[in-house]
Design an enzyme around this catalytic site. Structure first.
Site, PDB file in Angstrom:
ATOM      1  N   GLU A 161      10.265   7.969  -7.831  1.00 41.42           N
ATOM      2  CA  GLU A 161       9.591   8.552  -6.663  1.00 41.42           C
ATOM      3  C   GLU A 161       8.479   7.601  -6.230  1.00 41.42           C
ATOM      4  OE1 GLU A 161       6.215   9.114  -9.192  1.00 41.42           O
ATOM      5  OE2 GLU A 161       6.229   9.442  -7.027  1.00 41.42           O
ATOM      6  N   VAL A 196       5.150  15.557  -9.498  1.00 43.67           N
ATOM      7  CA  VAL A 196       6.425  14.985  -9.060  1.00 43.67           C
ATOM      8  C   VAL A 196       7.517  16.053  -9.054  1.00 43.67           C
ATOM      9  CG1 VAL A 196       8.231  13.325  -9.652  1.00 43.67           C
ATOM     10  CG2 VAL A 196       5.823  12.664  -9.832  1.00 43.67           C
ATOM     11  N   CYS A 225      -1.351   7.247 -11.505  1.00 46.46           N
ATOM     12  CA  CYS A 225      -0.234   6.298 -11.437  1.00 46.46           C
ATOM     13  C   CYS A 225      -0.635   4.834 -11.489  1.00 46.46           C
ATOM     14  CB  CYS A 225       0.579   6.579 -10.182  1.00 46.46           C
ATOM     15  SG  CYS A 225       1.359   8.186 -10.238  1.00 46.46           S
ATOM     16  N   GLY A 234     -13.410  -0.804  -2.204  1.00 46.53           N
ATOM     17  CA  GLY A 234     -14.129   0.366  -2.701  1.00 46.53           C
ATOM     18  C   GLY A 234     -14.471   0.209  -4.168  1.00 46.53           C
ATOM     19  N   LEU A 255      -5.678  -2.398   1.901  1.00 48.26           N
ATOM     20  CA  LEU A 255      -6.689  -3.469   1.952  1.00 48.26           C
ATOM     21  C   LEU A 255      -8.059  -2.867   2.233  1.00 48.26           C
ATOM     22  CD1 LEU A 255      -4.835  -6.331   3.903  1.00 48.26           C
ATOM     23  CD2 LEU A 255      -5.423  -6.274   1.457  1.00 48.26           C
TER      24      LEU A 255
HETATM   25  C1  UDX Z   1       0.210   5.822  -5.814  1.00 46.68           C
HETATM   26  C2  UDX Z   1       1.211   5.072  -4.950  1.00 46.68           C
HETATM   27  O1  UDX Z   1       0.652   4.875  -3.646  1.00 46.68           O
HETATM   28  C3  UDX Z   1       2.487   5.907  -4.807  1.00 46.68           C
HETATM   29  O2  UDX Z   1       3.452   5.197  -4.058  1.00 46.68           O
HETATM   30  C4  UDX Z   1       3.035   6.192  -6.213  1.00 46.68           C
HETATM   31  O3  UDX Z   1       4.216   6.968  -6.147  1.00 46.68           O
HETATM   32  C5  UDX Z   1       1.985   6.917  -7.030  1.00 46.68           C
HETATM   33  O4  UDX Z   1       0.775   6.137  -7.095  1.00 46.68           O
HETATM   34  P1  UDX Z   1      -1.514   7.787  -5.539  1.00 46.68           P
HETATM   35  O5  UDX Z   1      -1.895   7.410  -6.939  1.00 46.68           O
HETATM   36  O6  UDX Z   1      -1.285   9.212  -5.209  1.00 46.68           O
HETATM   37  O7  UDX Z   1      -0.133   6.986  -5.146  1.00 46.68           O
HETATM   38  O8  UDX Z   1      -2.667   7.290  -4.600  1.00 46.68           O
HETATM   39  P2  UDX Z   1      -2.905   6.069  -3.613  1.00 46.68           P
HETATM   40  O9  UDX Z   1      -2.989   6.601  -2.252  1.00 46.68           O
HETATM   41  O10 UDX Z   1      -1.938   4.980  -3.894  1.00 46.68           O
HETATM   42  O11 UDX Z   1      -4.370   5.584  -4.078  1.00 46.68           O
HETATM   43  C6  UDX Z   1      -4.516   5.143  -5.406  1.00 46.68           C
HETATM   44  C7  UDX Z   1      -5.962   4.690  -5.589  1.00 46.68           C
HETATM   45  O12 UDX Z   1      -6.190   3.475  -4.876  1.00 46.68           O
HETATM   46  C8  UDX Z   1      -7.004   5.697  -5.107  1.00 46.68           C
HETATM   47  O13 UDX Z   1      -8.066   5.722  -6.038  1.00 46.68           O
HETATM   48  C9  UDX Z   1      -7.469   5.092  -3.783  1.00 46.68           C
HETATM   49  O14 UDX Z   1      -8.813   5.433  -3.494  1.00 46.68           O
HETATM   50  C10 UDX Z   1      -7.352   3.604  -4.066  1.00 46.68           C
HETATM   51  N1  UDX Z   1      -7.148   2.791  -2.878  1.00 46.68           N
HETATM   52  C11 UDX Z   1      -6.031   2.954  -2.134  1.00 46.68           C
HETATM   53  C12 UDX Z   1      -8.112   1.832  -2.550  1.00 46.68           C
HETATM   54  O15 UDX Z   1      -9.126   1.692  -3.229  1.00 46.68           O
HETATM   55  N2  UDX Z   1      -7.900   1.040  -1.465  1.00 46.68           N
HETATM   56  C13 UDX Z   1      -6.783   1.166  -0.682  1.00 46.68           C
HETATM   57  O16 UDX Z   1      -6.667   0.435   0.292  1.00 46.68           O
HETATM   58  C14 UDX Z   1      -5.827   2.166  -1.022  1.00 46.68           C
END
Ligand code: UDX
Length: 434
Positions: free
Chosen positions: A151, A11, A263, A256, A253
């Site tokens: 953020e 961040v 986060c 997996g 959506l």
């Molecule tokens: C997340 C939030 O999206 C972001 O706004 C916040 O600031 C930080 O946390 P991040 O952790 O970087 O971001 O990844 P993100 O893209 O949100 O994916 C998080 C997890 O969810 C990953 O393991 C991803 O594989 C999973 N995911 C995401 C799914 O399983 N299905 C989805 O449709 C989207």
């Protein structure tokens, strides 16, 4: 305007480089001397597309600097952004020791009016805690304001998310602090970014509510996927049709193995803890967290079902990071599933384009690290796709079939088409599709 960013992790470093690109003079501070020395050479310790170029450009143009001298950075800055780690404790609560330490240092070095901003995700009430610490520990009675500016950066697209955010959230008590922070984000006014200006507690909760809702969407679609497998429906068609409803939206959506990262897991437990401390039982978050944990177990069972028994079998795993385009393996479903497979006596071969050094730090020699997808598949009883890196989207499946002991593929990210894989002679399974 001079600002100091305390903490140069995912961040802090992205925030500092992007504000510098907005024309702000930024001093990035970290107590890790070796990290600061590397950053001074524009050696970026994280895998974040576009960040290195941004750091190099703004250092060259004299707007971005790195130091371990937090006292000097505080004294020279009007705005101090706290972007240090706020790790979860075992009970799901948030460890604020680093935030409190920075607040005490700011108190001792206050030399005029400043705005102290929490950038890290912090529990509701942290702004008031920082106010209390500074008021109690500042030897002078300088005016200051505390603000919340959470953020919403996603790893792997953090620079893009900063430069073109869906919204900027600013929480503060005084109009002066609000005006200073709005001025900091002035370039985003030009692209008409929505600003939500509110009080500190509301801004702090917005961050948790947003992340927890994203996690809820993921756990929801994973439950729908699990049901699809029982009723013979296609989760992708269900998700597509749901997403066409503008009240639902198509994003987050994708079914997996469950969500990971630094986060969503932390913030779902953090929100539950915030509620619990106020005597509210946030049952929905309990379910989201539980479903997410159980999805990993379900994936292990899915693999076991395909190979008969795991004991003595070799499982090839493609993908170790919690998602593609990052080297981050924190709370990665792939790592959790590998651990479950190892517990049942399987051997693991694995490959990841960026995450292997970080994975080796926690898995050690318990798995075999391979140089590419095909080396990973060679001699394995089954191939598992655990993270949807682009490199895994167009594998030479004929070659893969020759390399595998058995033509078995478990696609945890639904990268391939079930019918095509079965026509190609694979025993294939995925998540929520027949
Ligand atoms: C997340 C939030 O999206 C972001 O706004 C916040 O600031 C930080 O946390 P991040 O952790 O970087 O971001 O990844 P993100 O893209 O949100 O994916 C998080 C997890 O969810 C990953 O393991 C991803 O594989 C999973 N995911 C995401 C799914 O399983 N299905 C989805 O449709 C989207």
């Amino acid at each position: 305007m001079n600002i100091a960013i305390i903490g140069t992790g995912y961040v802090g470093l992205v925030t500092g480089a992007c504000f510098a690109d907005f024309g702000v003079n930024v001093i990035c501070v970290d107590k890790d001397d070796s990290k600061i020395e590397k950053l001074k050479r524009a050696e970026i310790p994280i895998y974040e597309p576009g960040l290195k170029e941004l750091v190099e450009k703004n250092m060259r143009e004299g707007r971005l600097s790195f130091t371990t001298d937090i006292e000097d950075a505080i004294r020279r800055s009007l705005v101090i952004m706290i972007a240090v780690g706020t790790p979860p404790r075992g009970d799901g609560s948030t460890d604020l020791r680093y935030v409190e330490e920075v607040a005490r240092t700011i108190a001792k070095n206050l030399n005029g009016y400043k705005v102290i901003v929490t950038k890290s995700t912090v529990p509701v009430g942290t702004g008031s805690l920082i106010e209390k610490i500074i008021r109690e520990e500042c030897p002078h009675d300088h005016r200051f304001d505390v603000a919340s500016n959470p953020e919403f950066l996603r790893e792997g697209s953090a620079v893009e998310d900063f430069m073109r955010p869906d919204r900027v959230v600013i929480g503060a008590r005084s109009e002066e602090a609000k005006a200073i922070l709005k001025d900091l984000y002035a370039p985003l006014y030009l692209i008409e970014t929505p600003f939500v200006i509110t009080d500190i507690e509301t801004a702090e909760l917005i961050k948790y509510a947003s992340n927890a809702f994203l996690a809820l969407k993921i756990s929801f679609i994973n439950e729908i996927a699990n049901l699809c497998e029982k009723v013979g429906a296609d989760v992708h068609v269900v998700a597509k049709a749901m997403g066409l409803d503008r009240r639902i939206g198509p994003k987050f959506l994708h079914p997996g193995p469950g969500f990971g990262g630094s986060c969503l897991p932390k913030d779902t437990m953090g929100l539950r803890d915030i509620a619990k401390r106020k005597g509210y039982n946030f049952r929905l978050m309990d379910a989201v967290v539980k479903i997410n944990h159980e999805q990993r177990l379900r994936m292990k069972e899915k693999i076991k079902q395909m190979v008969g028994t795991l004991k003595g079998k070799t499982i090839a795993v493609l993908g170790l990071t919690f998602k593609p385009n990052t080297d981050d393996i924190r709370e990665s479903p792939a790592i959790d599933i590998i651990r479950l497979l190892l517990e049942e006596g399987a051997s693991i071969k694995c490959y990841d384009p960026a995450g292997m050094p970080n994975a080796r730090a926690i898995l050690g020699d318990s798995v075999e690290y391979c140089k590419d997808s095909y080396h990973t598949a060679e001699g394995a009883d089954c191939l598992v796709i655990a993270t949807e890196w682009n490199q895994f989207r167009n594998l030479d499946m004929e070659h893969i079939k020759e390399l595998l002991k058995e033509p078995i593929v478990v696609d945890l990210r639904n990268v391939y088409d079930p019918q095509k894989m079965k026509r190609a002679g694979f025993k294939y399974t995925s998540v929520g599709r027949c």
